[in-house]
Design a protein around this motif. Structure first.
Motif, PDB file in Angstrom:
ATOM      1  N   SER A 175      48.399   6.167  56.935  1.00  0.00           N
ATOM      2  CA  SER A 175      49.578   7.474  57.578  1.00  0.00           C
ATOM      3  C   SER A 175      49.133   9.300  57.655  1.00  0.00           C
ATOM      4  CB  SER A 175      50.438   7.361  57.291  1.00  0.00           C
ATOM      5  OG  SER A 175      50.751   8.667  55.853  1.00  0.00           O
ATOM      6  N   LYS A 176      49.837  10.195  57.867  1.00  0.00           N
ATOM      7  CA  LYS A 176      49.226  11.704  58.014  1.00  0.00           C
ATOM      8  C   LYS A 176      49.504  12.340  56.132  1.00  0.00           C
ATOM      9  CE  LYS A 176      50.363  16.044  60.139  1.00  0.00           C
ATOM     10  NZ  LYS A 176      49.446  16.461  60.996  1.00  0.00           N
ATOM     11  N   ARG A 177      50.175  11.410  55.213  1.00  0.00           N
ATOM     12  CA  ARG A 177      49.871  11.827  54.025  1.00  0.00           C
ATOM     13  C   ARG A 177      48.889  11.243  53.432  1.00  0.00           C
ATOM     14  NH1 ARG A 177      54.813   8.394  55.662  1.00  0.00           N
ATOM     15  NH2 ARG A 177      53.389   6.454  54.782  1.00  0.00           N
ATOM     16  N   SER A 178      48.679  10.331  54.198  1.00  0.00           N
ATOM     17  CA  SER A 178      46.511  10.609  53.021  1.00  0.00           C
ATOM     18  C   SER A 178      45.961  11.234  53.739  1.00  0.00           C
ATOM     19  CB  SER A 178      46.857   8.703  53.055  1.00  0.00           C
ATOM     20  OG  SER A 178      48.127   8.071  53.010  1.00  0.00           O
ATOM     21  N   GLU A 179      46.072  11.974  55.181  1.00  0.00           N
ATOM     22  CA  GLU A 179      45.056  12.778  55.233  1.00  0.00           C
ATOM     23  C   GLU A 179      43.844  13.613  53.923  1.00  0.00           C
ATOM     24  OE1 GLU A 179      44.501  13.544  59.056  1.00  0.00           O
ATOM     25  OE2 GLU A 179      42.227  14.108  58.064  1.00  0.00           O
ATOM     26  N   GLY A 180      42.823  13.744  54.169  1.00  0.00           N
ATOM     27  CA  GLY A 180      42.090  14.324  52.712  1.00  0.00           C
ATOM     28  C   GLY A 180      42.055  12.980  51.415  1.00  0.00           C
ATOM     29  N   LYS A 181      43.160  12.629  50.899  1.00  0.00           N
ATOM     30  CA  LYS A 181      43.060  11.881  49.852  1.00  0.00           C
ATOM     31  C   LYS A 181      41.157  11.261  49.985  1.00  0.00           C
ATOM     32  CE  LYS A 181      47.774  10.598  48.891  1.00  0.00           C
ATOM     33  NZ  LYS A 181      48.589   9.623  48.953  1.00  0.00           N
ATOM     34  N   THR A 182      41.049  10.633  49.251  1.00  0.00           N
ATOM     35  CA  THR A 182      39.622   9.617  48.792  1.00  0.00           C
ATOM     36  C   THR A 182      40.195   8.191  48.524  1.00  0.00           C
ATOM     37  OG1 THR A 182      39.338  10.675  47.221  1.00  0.00           O
ATOM     38  CG2 THR A 182      38.047  11.479  48.336  1.00  0.00           C
TER      39      THR A 182
ATOM     40  N   THR B  97      36.592   9.899  52.328  1.00  0.00           N
ATOM     41  CA  THR B  97      37.849  10.533  52.926  1.00  0.00           C
ATOM     42  C   THR B  97      38.795   9.543  53.832  1.00  0.00           C
ATOM     43  OG1 THR B  97      36.902  12.421  52.387  1.00  0.00           O
ATOM     44  CG2 THR B  97      38.910  13.163  53.648  1.00  0.00           C
ATOM     45  N   VAL B  98      39.921   9.534  53.393  1.00  0.00           N
ATOM     46  CA  VAL B  98      40.639   9.409  54.836  1.00  0.00           C
ATOM     47  C   VAL B  98      41.248  10.105  55.466  1.00  0.00           C
ATOM     48  CG1 VAL B  98      42.990   8.084  54.687  1.00  0.00           C
ATOM     49  CG2 VAL B  98      41.736   8.134  52.827  1.00  0.00           C
ATOM     50  N   HIS B  99      41.557   9.747  56.883  1.00  0.00           N
ATOM     51  CA  HIS B  99      41.794  10.289  57.832  1.00  0.00           C
ATOM     52  C   HIS B  99      43.303   9.723  58.500  1.00  0.00           C
ATOM     53  CE1 HIS B  99      38.148  12.598  57.955  1.00  0.00           C
ATOM     54  NE2 HIS B  99      37.731  11.739  58.050  1.00  0.00           N
ATOM     55  N   GLU B 100      43.813  10.746  59.221  1.00  0.00           N
ATOM     56  CA  GLU B 100      45.323  10.100  59.886  1.00  0.00           C
ATOM     57  C   GLU B 100      44.767   8.923  61.022  1.00  0.00           C
ATOM     58  OE1 GLU B 100      47.207  13.259  61.841  1.00  0.00           O
ATOM     59  OE2 GLU B 100      49.051  12.109  62.313  1.00  0.00           O
ATOM     60  N   THR B 101      45.962   8.390  61.767  1.00  0.00           N
ATOM     61  CA  THR B 101      45.334   7.093  62.268  1.00  0.00           C
ATOM     62  C   THR B 101      45.964   7.560  63.418  1.00  0.00           C
ATOM     63  OG1 THR B 101      45.776   5.225  60.561  1.00  0.00           O
ATOM     64  CG2 THR B 101      45.659   4.819  63.304  1.00  0.00           C
ATOM     65  N   THR B 102      45.678   8.205  64.564  1.00  0.00           N
ATOM     66  CA  THR B 102      45.361   9.000  66.074  1.00  0.00           C
ATOM     67  C   THR B 102      44.658   7.863  66.957  1.00  0.00           C
ATOM     68  OG1 THR B 102      43.583   9.918  66.083  1.00  0.00           O
ATOM     69  CG2 THR B 102      45.235  11.132  65.171  1.00  0.00           C
ATOM     70  N   ASP B 103      45.379   8.058  68.230  1.00  0.00           N
ATOM     71  CA  ASP B 103      44.693   7.477  69.042  1.00  0.00           C
ATOM     72  C   ASP B 103      42.892   7.137  69.563  1.00  0.00           C
ATOM     73  OD1 ASP B 103      46.733   6.218  70.415  1.00  0.00           O
ATOM     74  OD2 ASP B 103      47.260   7.823  71.687  1.00  0.00           O
TER      75      ASP B 103
ATOM     76  N   GLY C  71      45.465   1.370  56.961  1.00  0.00           N
ATOM     77  CA  GLY C  71      46.401   1.408  55.933  1.00  0.00           C
ATOM     78  C   GLY C  71      44.919   1.056  54.608  1.00  0.00           C
ATOM     79  N   ALA C  72      43.863   1.872  54.763  1.00  0.00           N
ATOM     80  CA  ALA C  72      43.276   2.145  53.261  1.00  0.00           C
ATOM     81  C   ALA C  72      43.251   1.974  52.452  1.00  0.00           C
ATOM     82  CB  ALA C  72      41.484   2.744  54.466  1.00  0.00           C
ATOM     83  N   THR C  73      44.310   2.670  52.489  1.00  0.00           N
ATOM     84  CA  THR C  73      45.092   3.342  50.666  1.00  0.00           C
ATOM     85  C   THR C  73      46.028   2.071  50.133  1.00  0.00           C
ATOM     86  OG1 THR C  73      47.250   4.540  52.280  1.00  0.00           O
ATOM     87  CG2 THR C  73      44.941   5.673  51.851  1.00  0.00           C
ATOM     88  N   GLY C  74      46.129   0.599  51.291  1.00  0.00           N
ATOM     89  CA  GLY C  74      47.448   0.214  50.787  1.00  0.00           C
ATOM     90  C   GLY C  74      46.614  -1.022  50.338  1.00  0.00           C
ATOM     91  N   ALA C  75      47.610  -2.208  49.456  1.00  0.00           N
ATOM     92  CA  ALA C  75      47.068  -3.023  48.757  1.00  0.00           C
ATOM     93  C   ALA C  75      45.677  -4.099  49.374  1.00  0.00           C
ATOM     94  CB  ALA C  75      48.265  -4.416  48.396  1.00  0.00           C
TER      95      ALA C  75
END
Ligand code: A2P
Length: 351
Positions: free
Chosen positions: A37-44, A53-59, A9-13
């Motif tokens: 989430s996948k939506r944020s993949e690659g954002k910083t 760099t943000v990555h998707e949350t996966t197992d 949840g690194a992009t959240g409040a």
């Protein structure tokens, strides 16, 4: 060597503040992984002087992680916390997903650090409005005994996430520009109707139960009992709550009306107990108009307490006003503080 930390949840409040708390931590930090989430993949996202760099949350994302701080909603915690634990991480979960599980510790380090010893990989971080209240009540309970609590909250919109904070700003601007307000989130994204928060006060936080209490109100009741008395249904301390959202971006305020056991304690005694308490700052001098204010608490880790006074009618009853940054002590700081406390207690160590 040091801890490998993941923030879900690194992009959240809350998540952005978690990254800040990791950067400021006294723990040795070897690496930090920003997940969303996948939506944020690659954002910083900002971290220390640079970015991550943000990555998707996966197992698989939790391989090698020692500490995983979750703040991406209850369903994300339920879905991925077990994978993080399986990978060997300790999870500190900021959502309500696991708080009421009897064998999962619900911890405020100033109040019940010993509960951490019983953990099985997941530690629940309490609700923001509960955390600041019990931090201020515990020194009072210790010194004078605590019989019951009646709390009314004045809660900031950031408790409902970054998008709710944006909704407050957009509506305020629209109202001043004489444009229509178009509420889409508050009082809560998960209910049918939405009402403006700008220039308003909404006595609904989260959805309602059939008994007429909101979910947030029951969270404050059950969590306070679990943290202070060891059991969510304990009758050792009576608690009731009314939770209200107000048009403040950050920092919750609370009027707490409480009954102590000690018949001789005065407001000065309570002030002295709070002055000596960890994580609490007393700001209480009506003659100087000194009292805690939401605006002044933003960015601080402490709980600020003032307006301490005896009830005029009921002996052993007192009032106080507590204020804290809901994104820090109410969320990101309490989570990181749990990790630091576990390190200090020898419950975790870097791999
Ligand atoms: P994203 O930005 O990719 O949607 P807030 O509490 O401020 O609304 O933030 C919610 C956080 O939870 C964001 O970081 C958001 O990431 C994250 N999140 C939402 N859905 C998921 C999901 N399915 N998996 C991982 N993270 C999620």
């Amino acid at each position: 060597s040091g801890y490998h930390v993941a923030v879900v949840g690194a992009t959240g409040a809350v998540g952005t503040r978690m990254l800040k708390m990791v950067a400021e931590s006294k723990l040795p930090i070897a690496s930090v992984l920003a997940l969303a989430s996948k939506r944020s993949e690659g954002k910083t996202v900002p971290f220390r002087d640079g970015t991550l760099t943000v990555h998707e949350t996966t197992d698989d994302a939790f391989k090698g992680i020692d500490i995983a701080l979750f703040s991406a909603g209850g369903s994300v915690s339920k879905r991925f916390a077990p994978a993080a634990v399986k990978a060997g991480a300790v999870v500190v979960d900021n959502t309500s997903a696991f708080r009421m599980e009897p064998d999962i510790p619900l911890v405020v380090p100033e109040v019940n650090p010993e509960a951490l010893r019983t953990h099985h990989g997941i530690i629940a971080n309490p609700n923001c409005s509960t955390i600041q209240m019990v931090t201020a009540l515990e020194p009072i309970r210790k010194a004078f005994g605590l019989k019951q609590v009646v709390v009314s909250t004045y809660q900031a919109v950031s408790g409902a996430g970054q998008s709710a904070m944006n909704e407050l700003f957009d509506e305020t601007q629209a109202a001043l520009d004489d444009k229509p307000l178009e509420p889409k989130i508050l009082p809560t994204a998960s209910d049918k109707k939405h009402y403006p928060i700008a220039f308003n006060a909404l006595p609904q936080i989260d959805v309602f139960e059939p008994d007429g209490y909101s979910h947030e109100e029951w969270k404050m009741i059950h969590e306070t009992k679990k943290i202070m008395a060891g059991d969510m249904n304990s009758d050792a301390i009576k608690v009731t709550a009314t939770c209200v959202r107000i048009p403040v971006p950050i920092a919750h305020s609370e009027e707490v009306y409480f009954e102590i056991e000690d018949a001789n304690a005065t407001a000065d005694d309570i002030r002295a107990a709070l002055n000596d308490a960890p994580g609490v700052v007393v700001q209480d001098d009506p003659s100087q108009q000194l009292y805690p204010q939401a605006m002044n608490a933003v960015g601080s880790k402490e709980v600020f307490v003032g307006r301490i006074r005896p009830d005029a009618e009921n002996p052993r009853f007192f009032h106080m006003w507590d204020v804290s940054d809901n994104l820090l002590k109410g969320a990101a700081w309490n989570s990181m503080q749990i990790a630091e406390t576990m390190d200090a207690m020898g419950l975790i160590q870097p791999k």
